[in-house]
Design a protein around this motif. Structure first.
Motif, PDB file in Angstrom:
ATOM      1  N   ARG A  20       0.832  -1.207   0.000  1.00 36.84           N
ATOM      2  CA  ARG A  20       0.000   0.000   0.000  1.00 36.84           C
ATOM      3  C   ARG A  20       0.869   1.261   0.000  1.00 36.84           C
ATOM      4  NH1 ARG A  20      -3.344   3.212   3.509  1.00 36.84           N
ATOM      5  NH2 ARG A  20      -5.335   3.639   2.489  1.00 36.84           N
ATOM      6  N   GLU A  21       1.958   1.210   0.775  1.00 34.12           N
ATOM      7  CA  GLU A  21       2.858   2.366   0.830  1.00 34.12           C
ATOM      8  C   GLU A  21       3.456   2.654  -0.543  1.00 34.12           C
ATOM      9  OE1 GLU A  21       7.343   2.917   2.446  1.00 34.12           O
ATOM     10  OE2 GLU A  21       5.901   2.126   3.896  1.00 34.12           O
ATOM     11  N   LEU A  22       3.893   1.587  -1.230  1.00 34.27           N
ATOM     12  CA  LEU A  22       4.464   1.766  -2.563  1.00 34.27           C
ATOM     13  C   LEU A  22       3.412   2.283  -3.544  1.00 34.27           C
ATOM     14  CD1 LEU A  22       6.638  -1.489  -2.704  1.00 34.27           C
ATOM     15  CD2 LEU A  22       7.468   0.857  -2.487  1.00 34.27           C
ATOM     16  N   GLY A  23       2.169   1.793  -3.365  1.00 33.81           N
ATOM     17  CA  GLY A  23       1.094   2.281  -4.217  1.00 33.81           C
ATOM     18  C   GLY A  23       0.857   3.771  -4.006  1.00 33.81           C
ATOM     19  N   LEU A  24       0.914   4.220  -2.749  1.00 32.24           N
ATOM     20  CA  LEU A  24       0.743   5.642  -2.458  1.00 32.24           C
ATOM     21  C   LEU A  24       1.869   6.471  -3.068  1.00 32.24           C
ATOM     22  CD1 LEU A  24      -0.478   5.499   1.244  1.00 32.24           C
ATOM     23  CD2 LEU A  24      -1.760   6.349  -0.727  1.00 32.24           C
ATOM     24  N   LEU A  25       3.111   5.928  -3.006  1.00 35.55           N
ATOM     25  CA  LEU A  25       4.230   6.626  -3.626  1.00 35.55           C
ATOM     26  C   LEU A  25       3.984   6.835  -5.119  1.00 35.55           C
ATOM     27  CD1 LEU A  25       7.430   5.053  -1.989  1.00 35.55           C
ATOM     28  CD2 LEU A  25       6.665   7.423  -1.848  1.00 35.55           C
ATOM     29  N   ARG A  26       3.510   5.784  -5.753  1.00 32.66           N
ATOM     30  CA  ARG A  26       3.236   5.904  -7.194  1.00 32.66           C
ATOM     31  C   ARG A  26       2.071   6.863  -7.441  1.00 32.66           C
ATOM     32  NH1 ARG A  26       4.358   5.347 -11.099  1.00 32.66           N
ATOM     33  NH2 ARG A  26       3.632   3.521 -12.243  1.00 32.66           N
ATOM     34  N   ALA A  27       1.078   6.847  -6.525  1.00 29.44           N
ATOM     35  CA  ALA A  27      -0.102   7.684  -6.732  1.00 29.44           C
ATOM     36  C   ALA A  27       0.208   9.173  -6.601  1.00 29.44           C
ATOM     37  CB  ALA A  27      -1.193   7.298  -5.733  1.00 29.44           C
ATOM     38  N   VAL A  28       1.185   9.521  -5.756  1.00 27.74           N
ATOM     39  CA  VAL A  28       1.510  10.937  -5.558  1.00 27.74           C
ATOM     40  C   VAL A  28       2.615  11.403  -6.499  1.00 27.74           C
ATOM     41  CG1 VAL A  28       0.776  10.904  -3.165  1.00 27.74           C
ATOM     42  CG2 VAL A  28       3.158  10.418  -3.714  1.00 27.74           C
ATOM     43  N   GLY A  29       2.954  10.591  -7.489  1.00 27.50           N
ATOM     44  CA  GLY A  29       3.885  11.046  -8.515  1.00 27.50           C
ATOM     45  C   GLY A  29       5.213  10.332  -8.576  1.00 27.50           C
ATOM     46  N   GLY A  30       5.439   9.388  -7.694  1.00 31.71           N
ATOM     47  CA  GLY A  30       6.700   8.643  -7.744  1.00 31.71           C
ATOM     48  C   GLY A  30       6.783   7.796  -9.002  1.00 31.71           C
ATOM     49  N   THR A  31       7.899   7.873  -9.697  1.00 35.33           N
ATOM     50  CA  THR A  31       8.070   7.085 -10.921  1.00 35.33           C
ATOM     51  C   THR A  31       8.544   5.673 -10.566  1.00 35.33           C
ATOM     52  OG1 THR A  31      10.384   7.709 -11.203  1.00 35.33           O
ATOM     53  CG2 THR A  31       8.711   9.165 -12.168  1.00 35.33           C
ATOM     54  N   ARG A  32       8.416   4.784 -11.548  1.00 37.29           N
ATOM     55  CA  ARG A  32       8.918   3.428 -11.339  1.00 37.29           C
ATOM     56  C   ARG A  32      10.416   3.451 -11.048  1.00 37.29           C
ATOM     57  NH1 ARG A  32       5.992  -0.693 -15.651  1.00 37.29           N
ATOM     58  NH2 ARG A  32       3.880  -0.495 -14.779  1.00 37.29           N
ATOM     59  N   ARG A  33      11.129   4.303 -11.703  1.00 39.62           N
ATOM     60  CA  ARG A  33      12.571   4.397 -11.493  1.00 39.62           C
ATOM     61  C   ARG A  33      12.890   4.784 -10.052  1.00 39.62           C
ATOM     62  NH1 ARG A  33      16.702   8.211 -15.067  1.00 39.62           N
ATOM     63  NH2 ARG A  33      18.614   7.600 -13.959  1.00 39.62           N
ATOM     64  N   GLN A  34      12.100   5.729  -9.521  1.00 40.30           N
ATOM     65  CA  GLN A  34      12.336   6.158  -8.149  1.00 40.30           C
ATOM     66  C   GLN A  34      12.041   5.038  -7.146  1.00 40.30           C
ATOM     67  OE1 GLN A  34       9.783   9.634  -8.393  1.00 40.30           O
ATOM     68  NE2 GLN A  34      11.551  11.020  -8.218  1.00 40.30           N
ATOM     69  N   VAL A  35      11.003   4.268  -7.392  1.00 40.98           N
ATOM     70  CA  VAL A  35      10.672   3.149  -6.504  1.00 40.98           C
ATOM     71  C   VAL A  35      11.782   2.103  -6.543  1.00 40.98           C
ATOM     72  CG1 VAL A  35       9.060   1.238  -6.136  1.00 40.98           C
ATOM     73  CG2 VAL A  35       8.182   3.525  -6.662  1.00 40.98           C
ATOM     74  N   ARG A  80       6.229  -2.324 -10.102  1.00 41.58           N
ATOM     75  CA  ARG A  80       5.049  -2.747 -10.860  1.00 41.58           C
ATOM     76  C   ARG A  80       3.809  -2.908  -9.979  1.00 41.58           C
ATOM     77  NH1 ARG A  80       7.889  -7.353 -14.738  1.00 41.58           N
ATOM     78  NH2 ARG A  80       9.163  -5.892 -15.951  1.00 41.58           N
ATOM     79  N   VAL A  81       3.868  -2.404  -8.751  1.00 37.95           N
ATOM     80  CA  VAL A  81       2.710  -2.485  -7.853  1.00 37.95           C
ATOM     81  C   VAL A  81       1.532  -1.730  -8.463  1.00 37.95           C
ATOM     82  CG1 VAL A  81       1.816  -1.698  -5.627  1.00 37.95           C
ATOM     83  CG2 VAL A  81       4.042  -2.807  -5.752  1.00 37.95           C
ATOM     84  N   ASP A  82       0.360  -2.345  -8.418  1.00 36.84           N
ATOM     85  CA  ASP A  82      -0.866  -1.702  -8.906  1.00 36.84           C
ATOM     86  C   ASP A  82      -1.306  -0.653  -7.882  1.00 36.84           C
ATOM     87  OD1 ASP A  82      -3.287  -0.961  -9.926  1.00 36.84           O
ATOM     88  OD2 ASP A  82      -4.260  -2.917  -9.629  1.00 36.84           O
ATOM     89  N   PHE A  83      -0.922   0.607  -8.157  1.00 38.44           N
ATOM     90  CA  PHE A  83      -1.164   1.629  -7.132  1.00 38.44           C
ATOM     91  C   PHE A  83      -2.652   1.935  -6.951  1.00 38.44           C
ATOM     92  CE2 PHE A  83      -0.222   3.917 -11.059  1.00 38.44           C
ATOM     93  CZ  PHE A  83      -1.256   4.834 -11.145  1.00 38.44           C
ATOM     94  N   LEU A  84      -3.475   1.748  -7.973  1.00 37.65           N
ATOM     95  CA  LEU A  84      -4.906   1.993  -7.805  1.00 37.65           C
ATOM     96  C   LEU A  84      -5.524   0.972  -6.854  1.00 37.65           C
ATOM     97  CD1 LEU A  84      -5.993   2.874 -11.450  1.00 37.65           C
ATOM     98  CD2 LEU A  84      -5.678   4.424  -9.514  1.00 37.65           C
TER      99      LEU A  84
END
Length: 843
Positions: free
Chosen positions: A745-760, A833-837
């Motif tokens: 869930r945390e990783l999904g939130l990172l992606r949702a607020v603009g974090g790119t795959r590269r950053q993750v 590749r976490v499904d952030f939605l």
């Protein structure tokens, strides 16, 4: 619960593979070692039984004590040839034949010595085939004239010899040429454990091996109806006290046991590496089952909610561990058989040929493999299984959240106390020196301190990395490390184990390299040092005689070695020429004087003198395997024995009176005044063209050779330890997988607020780097202390100077960081590749 456990295992195939791999590596080492040792024992038993099958009784000199075959070659004192006729006259004797063995080095077609790696070069008498058992002539026939020779099939094949070829052989007395008339086999084996063999008729063998009128043993065959035991007792009744009679079965058993004992160190070393891999694997298994428990917290909670007891939950997790351990043990057993076959092939490549036989898989090996696999896995899974029983049924109502494990103050204090005590003990061992077992104990205590204080160290590492802009990759990675410091520390410590051993070995190797250089530059005064090429047994004494006749040579000092027992302690003893000794070597005389050294005297190293409580003027008893005890008076004590690799030095006449072999292990030479040593080396090499097994070395050559040997050994040890490092990398992968699962869930939130795959991916990689560096830094620090302490404890083995290879240790740290990046590749891709939605929609 059984069906559920199997389903859970199969659901996480990647984790199952990583767990099985971690256990299997250690198990395969254990089972492979046992299979190899048992196969070798079976092969040696079959070989020796086959070779003695035609001999009922063997008569030979008694050994004063059972010396290590690697230090004296198993040599016994020759007996008078008249003993053959005496034995032949005993009632019940059908055949009796005398035999001799000794040093014989075969040259190939180009005049180069055929020297198998580590195996001896044998010359022997060959005769009546009825007494020879599995000894057969594959081609040709036995030699009957003084110019004829038969050689083993392996040597003939390697050198391309055919019947009728001319074969040059070097003996103690020099070089001679023979005609090849026979090619020898030993049952289905082409050589005796890789040794070369040159066979002659008895008269010729006695002449070329310097045993005219003597025999090493008498082989006897009994008449029909007379048992070997009966004939042995009859023969023993006529023998003098220094000669014994043994049955062929006894000789076969003794020969096989001697070879197995000589190979025992090899087996022990492999078991040590197996233990290291198993220990590293236990950390990986602990983390793996933490992954299983953490990923299934909601599932476990549901089981508890529908009525499953804590006992059932505990049993379910331990059942999974049992299944994993059983499968890993069985797989490790199979791979161990393949590993044993691979090591055996490697031994064949370096010249140590094993007799042909099928792999021996004893019940002990099967039990050991399964026990190691099951016990290690079950023990490592106990803590995660117990944690699973504490999952609340209420957790079934919510998604899994990152688990936090508090680290108690008592644990932190205990860890730092252990760490401080172990470190202080290592420092004391370094200062005191000669503390091998205390070093091992102190290292173990220090590592225990690292294990207990590990979470504190992980949090300290996180604080160091918790810098940069808010939300930056390093800060996120550091806080994820600190969030579950216990698991991060356990992951890092798996790498610590492997690196501690690697670094300790590297420090000892660097110290040995420097000690060799110091020994040559500080203790050596000679211009040239002559040695046997390759793994040769020695240099003919005729070489020293040739050198003494040269005008460009001033001093020639021969060095010989053998195994003996000094005041009840087994040791390697050297013998050197007294004349010119102080001009070719500086032994660092502490007490006494070299002027008192000569026949009847002995030089003793200061360490051995302290251990024995002796000094100049005192008497020591030296027992030789061939002749028994003799008393010698201490002439002086010395502190620089690394160059000659011995703690005791005798005079050559005393050595010759107690040891049959006259081969020189080395010859130290001083050039005559006004002669350029480099020119003397060139001229002496030309003069010794008839002795291609002798190398003429400058002090710089000796240093380079010795350091190259140390580097080769270091490479082999490091390669074996890399398997443990690979297992540690699996642990890092597992921990990162757990981290990704817990933080979906945390990783999904990172992606949702603009974090790119590269950053993750970058965050996950940095977590891996931090854990790798924590393991590397602690491993390098502990390994350096342990290595310095061991180096200080190995003075008797030639380490007189301690050296820490700083560049090498820095490379290890860089490699550890690179390992962290590689270990994070898979988990980082999975995290990106976490499904952030789906992650942010779940509650």
């Amino acid at each position: 619960m059984l069906r559920l456990s199997i389903r859970n295992l199969l659901a996480g195939k990647l984790r199952l593979f990583l767990t099985v791999a971690a256990v299997t590596v250690g198990v395969s080492f254990v089972s492979g070692t046992f299979v190899l040792s048992d196969t070798m024992a079976k092969a040696f038993d079959g070989l020796y039984v086959g070779l003695t099958s035609g001999t009922d009784v063997v008569v030979k000199s008694k050994a004063a004590f059972e010396a290590d075959v690697t230090t004296n070659g198993g040599q016994v004192r020759p007996i008078d040839e008249a003993m053959v006729d005496e034995v032949r006259g005993v009632p019940g004797v059908a055949l009796a034949r005398g035999g001799v063995t000794g040093f014989a080095l075969i040259l190939d077609r180009h005049g180069k010595p055929i020297q198998p790696g580590g195996a001896p070069t044998i010359g022997a008498s060959v005769g009546d085939i009825r007494l020879a058992g599995d000894f057969v002539y594959r081609q040709g026939d036995q030699p009957t004239r003084s110019d004829q020779v038969a050689i083993d099939a392996r040597t003939a094949e390697q050198a391309g010899f055919r019947l009728g070829d001319r074969v040059d052989v070097i003996f103690q007395g020099g070089r001679q040429t023979f005609t090849l008339v026979g090619i020898i086999g030993f049952g289905e084996t082409d050589s005796l454990l890789g040794a070369t063999m040159a066979g002659f008729d008895l008269t010729t063998a006695q002449r070329v091996l310097d045993k005219v009128g003597l025999v090493d043993e008498v082989d006897v065959q009994a008449e029909p109806g007379v048992s070997p035991a009966q004939l042995r007792d009859r023969i023993a009744a006529i023998l003098p006290d220094h000669v014994e009679a043994l049955t062929g079965d006894q000789v076969a058993a003794d020969g096989s046991a001697a070879v197995r004992d000589a190979m025992g160190v090899f087996t022990t070393v492999l078991l040590v590496f197996a233990g290291i891999s198993v220990l590293v694997g236990s950390f990986v298994i602990w983390n793996t089952f933490n992954v299983l428990v953490a990923q299934r917290r909601r599932e476990v909670a549901l089981l508890r909610a529908v009525g499953a007891t804590r006992r059932q939950v505990l049993g379910g997790v331990l059942l999974e561990a049992l299944l994993v351990g059983s499968f890993s043990g069985a797989l490790g057993l199979v791979l161990g058989v393949a590993l044993a076959a691979g090591i055996r092939s490697l031994l064949t490549l370096i010249g140590v040929e094993m007799p042909t036989t099928t792999p021996a898989v004893e019940m002990r090996t099967i039990v050991a493999a399964l026990l190691v696999g099951i016990v290690v896995t079950m023990v490592a899974a106990v803590a995660p299984a117990w944690a699973a029983t504490r999952v609340s049924p209420m957790e079934a109502l919510r998604d899994a959240v990152p688990t936090r494990y508090a680290v108690g103050r008592m644990r932190s204090v205990a860890g730092w106390v252990l760490l401080a005590a172990g470190t202080a003990a290592l420092v004391v061992c370094i200062v005191a020196g000669n503390q091998r077992w205390w070093t091992v104990l102190a290292t173990s205590v220090t590592f225990a301190g690292l294990v207990v204080a590990g979470p504190t160290l992980a949090r300290a590492t996180a604080r160091l990395a918790d810098h940069g802009r808010r939300g930056g990759g390093w800060r996120l990675a550091a806080r994820n490390i600190a969030r579950n410091a216990r698991r991060s520390a356990a992951t890092a410590l798996a790498l610590t184990i492997g690196l501690t051993v690697v670094v300790a070995v590297a420090v000892c190797a660097a110290s040995l390299r420097e000690s060799v250089a110091d020994a040559v530059s500080g203790g050596n005064r000679s211009d040239l040092i002559l040695e046997p090429a390759g793994a040769g047994l020695g240099v003919s004494p005729s070489v020293a005689d040739l050198l003494r006749r040269r005008d460009d040579v001033a001093d020639v000092v021969e060095l010989r070695e053998t195994g003996a027992r000094v005041n009840g302690h087994d040791s390697l003893v050297s013998a050197m020429s007294a004349e010119g000794l102080d001009r070719v070597i500086d032994l660092g005389v502490e007490e006494g004087s070299l002027q008192a050294f000569g026949p009847g005297g002995i030089l003793v190293s200061t360490q051995e003198a302290d251990d024995l409580g002796v000094g100049p003027g005192d008497v020591v008893t030296v027992m030789f395997p061939e002749t028994g005890p003799t008393t010698l008076r201490v002439a002086a004590t010395f502190s620089r024995g690394a160059l000659i690799n011995a703690s005791y030095v005798l005079a050559l006449p005393d050595f010759a009176a107690n040891v049959t072999s006259e081969l020189d292990a080395a010859i130290l030479v001083d050039a005559a005044p006004g002669v350029d040593p480099a020119q003397a080396k060139t001229d002496i090499e030309a003069a010794l063209a008839a002795y291609p097994n002798v190398t003429v070395n400058s002090p710089e050559d000796i240093t380079a050779k010795a350091q190259a040997s140390v580097n080769q050994l270091l490479g082999i040890v490091t390669a074996l330890l890399l398997l443990a490092v690979v297992v540690a990398v699996l642990g890092i992968v597992n921990t990162l997988v757990l981290s990704v699962v817990e933080r979906t869930r945390e990783l999904g939130l990172l992606r949702a607020v603009g974090g790119t795959r590269r950053q993750v991916r970058s965050v996950v990689r940095r977590e891996s780097i931090l854990m790798s560096l924590l393991g590397a830094v602690t491993g390098v620090a502990l390994g350096t202390l342990a290595g310095v302490s061991l180096s200080r404890a190995l003075v008797a083995e030639g380490i007189t100077t301690v050296s820490v290879p700083v560049v090498t240790l820095a490379i290890y740290l860089v490699v550890a960081a690179a390992v962290g990046v590689l270990a994070a590749v898979g988990p980082a891709r999975r995290a990106s590749r976490v499904d952030f939605l789906g992650a942010i929609a779940s509650e």
